[in-house]
Write an enzyme that holds these catalytic residues in place. Structure first.
Site, PDB file in Angstrom:
ATOM      1  N   SER A  97      57.160 -36.767 -77.184  1.00  0.00           N
ATOM      2  CA  SER A  97      56.869 -36.874 -75.745  1.00  0.00           C
ATOM      3  C   SER A  97      55.379 -36.769 -75.451  1.00  0.00           C
ATOM      4  O   SER A  97      54.903 -37.343 -74.473  1.00  0.00           O
ATOM      5  CB  SER A  97      57.659 -35.833 -74.958  1.00  0.00           C
ATOM      6  OG  SER A  97      57.322 -34.537 -75.377  1.00  0.00           O
ATOM      7  N   LEU A  99      53.044 -38.252 -76.974  1.00  0.00           N
ATOM      8  CA  LEU A  99      52.505 -39.606 -77.064  1.00  0.00           C
ATOM      9  C   LEU A  99      53.007 -40.472 -75.913  1.00  0.00           C
ATOM     10  O   LEU A  99      52.282 -41.323 -75.404  1.00  0.00           O
ATOM     11  CB  LEU A  99      52.863 -40.227 -78.413  1.00  0.00           C
ATOM     12  CG  LEU A  99      52.224 -39.533 -79.613  1.00  0.00           C
ATOM     13  CD1 LEU A  99      52.724 -40.144 -80.915  1.00  0.00           C
ATOM     14  CD2 LEU A  99      50.711 -39.579 -79.525  1.00  0.00           C
ATOM     15  N   ALA A 100      54.243 -40.273 -75.503  1.00  0.00           N
ATOM     16  CA  ALA A 100      54.777 -41.019 -74.358  1.00  0.00           C
ATOM     17  C   ALA A 100      53.951 -40.731 -73.109  1.00  0.00           C
ATOM     18  O   ALA A 100      53.736 -41.623 -72.282  1.00  0.00           O
ATOM     19  CB  ALA A 100      56.241 -40.660 -74.126  1.00  0.00           C
ATOM     20  N   ARG A 101      53.463 -39.530 -73.001  1.00  0.00           N
ATOM     21  CA  ARG A 101      52.704 -39.130 -71.809  1.00  0.00           C
ATOM     22  C   ARG A 101      51.304 -39.730 -71.759  1.00  0.00           C
ATOM     23  O   ARG A 101      50.620 -39.619 -70.740  1.00  0.00           O
ATOM     24  CB  ARG A 101      52.643 -37.609 -71.729  1.00  0.00           C
ATOM     25  CG  ARG A 101      54.012 -37.036 -71.428  1.00  0.00           C
ATOM     26  CD  ARG A 101      54.017 -35.533 -71.366  1.00  0.00           C
ATOM     27  NE  ARG A 101      55.393 -35.090 -71.262  1.00  0.00           N
ATOM     28  CZ  ARG A 101      55.871 -34.027 -71.864  1.00  0.00           C
ATOM     29  NH1 ARG A 101      55.076 -33.282 -72.613  1.00  0.00           N
ATOM     30  NH2 ARG A 101      57.126 -33.683 -71.720  1.00  0.00           N
ATOM     31  N   LEU A 123      58.631 -48.711 -87.395  1.00  0.00           N
ATOM     32  CA  LEU A 123      58.382 -48.286 -86.017  1.00  0.00           C
ATOM     33  C   LEU A 123      57.682 -49.409 -85.272  1.00  0.00           C
ATOM     34  O   LEU A 123      56.871 -50.137 -85.846  1.00  0.00           O
ATOM     35  CB  LEU A 123      57.528 -47.017 -86.002  1.00  0.00           C
ATOM     36  CG  LEU A 123      58.128 -45.825 -86.763  1.00  0.00           C
ATOM     37  CD1 LEU A 123      57.103 -44.698 -86.862  1.00  0.00           C
ATOM     38  CD2 LEU A 123      59.402 -45.349 -86.101  1.00  0.00           C
ATOM     39  N   GLU A 124      58.012 -49.555 -84.002  1.00  0.00           N
ATOM     40  CA  GLU A 124      57.397 -50.564 -83.142  1.00  0.00           C
ATOM     41  C   GLU A 124      56.551 -49.829 -82.114  1.00  0.00           C
ATOM     42  O   GLU A 124      57.098 -49.186 -81.234  1.00  0.00           O
ATOM     43  CB  GLU A 124      58.474 -51.401 -82.426  1.00  0.00           C
ATOM     44  CG  GLU A 124      59.453 -52.076 -83.347  1.00  0.00           C
ATOM     45  CD  GLU A 124      60.684 -51.221 -83.661  1.00  0.00           C
ATOM     46  OE1 GLU A 124      60.892 -50.187 -83.001  1.00  0.00           O
ATOM     47  OE2 GLU A 124      61.424 -51.590 -84.581  1.00  0.00           O
ATOM     48  N   TYR A 160      65.948 -56.567 -96.572  1.00  0.00           N
ATOM     49  CA  TYR A 160      64.680 -56.194 -95.963  1.00  0.00           C
ATOM     50  C   TYR A 160      64.607 -54.716 -95.594  1.00  0.00           C
ATOM     51  O   TYR A 160      63.535 -54.183 -95.425  1.00  0.00           O
ATOM     52  CB  TYR A 160      64.428 -57.014 -94.695  1.00  0.00           C
ATOM     53  CG  TYR A 160      64.434 -58.496 -94.937  1.00  0.00           C
ATOM     54  CD1 TYR A 160      63.437 -59.098 -95.687  1.00  0.00           C
ATOM     55  CD2 TYR A 160      65.452 -59.296 -94.436  1.00  0.00           C
ATOM     56  CE1 TYR A 160      63.445 -60.463 -95.926  1.00  0.00           C
ATOM     57  CE2 TYR A 160      65.466 -60.659 -94.669  1.00  0.00           C
ATOM     58  CZ  TYR A 160      64.457 -61.229 -95.407  1.00  0.00           C
ATOM     59  OH  TYR A 160      64.473 -62.571 -95.639  1.00  0.00           O
TER      60      TYR A 160
END
Length: 181
Positions: A97, A99-101, A123-124, A160
């Protein structure tokens, strides 16, 4: 959701393979490499045509310590540590969270990791911030929380899955039906 003690028991028994760090009750996923940037192609990308999808990707960046992610830009990158889950273990990826902020989305697809998974999780990363964000190789990005599931079914092998350098979408090759080609 399994506790840290339960996860340690699964690692000790070999039901989960993980050489990375535990954070609370989850596996701490850190940014690995190579990085696969997405670029703006000159035409529309046809999702039923693999060659068209492939125009989205610039060259992979293997040797890096920092990467400046511009607003609206997306990159693909593997988690730095591989993980394997036994036939009764499933996982859910959750971004941090903190990083989301600041506007960084770290995993924008289904968060589920199926039983039998083995390899590097892809990860995207998308910068939703109005500012350019500097990423650092090895920085913590997300957690993988684990759960037990009955049934003993192992996910089918996929050519893959789990390869740290196989980051690009294979949608048309794998999933597009004959009436979509």
């Amino acid at each position: 959701m399994l506790s840290a003690a339960s996860i340690k028991d699964l690692i000790s028994s070999g039901a989960v393979t993980w050489d990375g760090e535990l954070r609370g009750d989850g596996l701490l996923l850190k940014l690995g490499g190579p990085i696969q940037p997405l670029i703006a192609p000159d035409t529309v990308v046809d999702l039923a045509d693999q060659a068209s999808i492939d125009t989205l990707y610039g060259p992979q960046i293997s040797d890096w310590t920092t990467y400046d992610l511009a607003p609206g830009q997306m990159i693909l990158a593997p988690a730095s540590e591989p993980v394997s889950l036994g036939p009764d273990v499933t996982g859910t990826i959750g971004g941090l969270s903190h990083l989301a902020r600041v506007g960084l989305a770290v995993h924008i697809t289904s968060p589920y990791v199926l039983p039998g998974w083995a390899g590097h999780l892809a990860l995207e990363l998308v910068n939703q911030s109005p500012a350019t964000l500097r990423l650092h190789h090895g920085m913590p990005l997300a957690r993988l929380v684990l759960e037990l599931r009955g049934g003993g079914h192992t996910a089918a092998a996929h050519p893959y899955y789990g390869q740290s350098n196989a980051l690009q979408s294979r949608y048309a090759d794998e999933l597009a039906g004959p009436n979509q080609r």
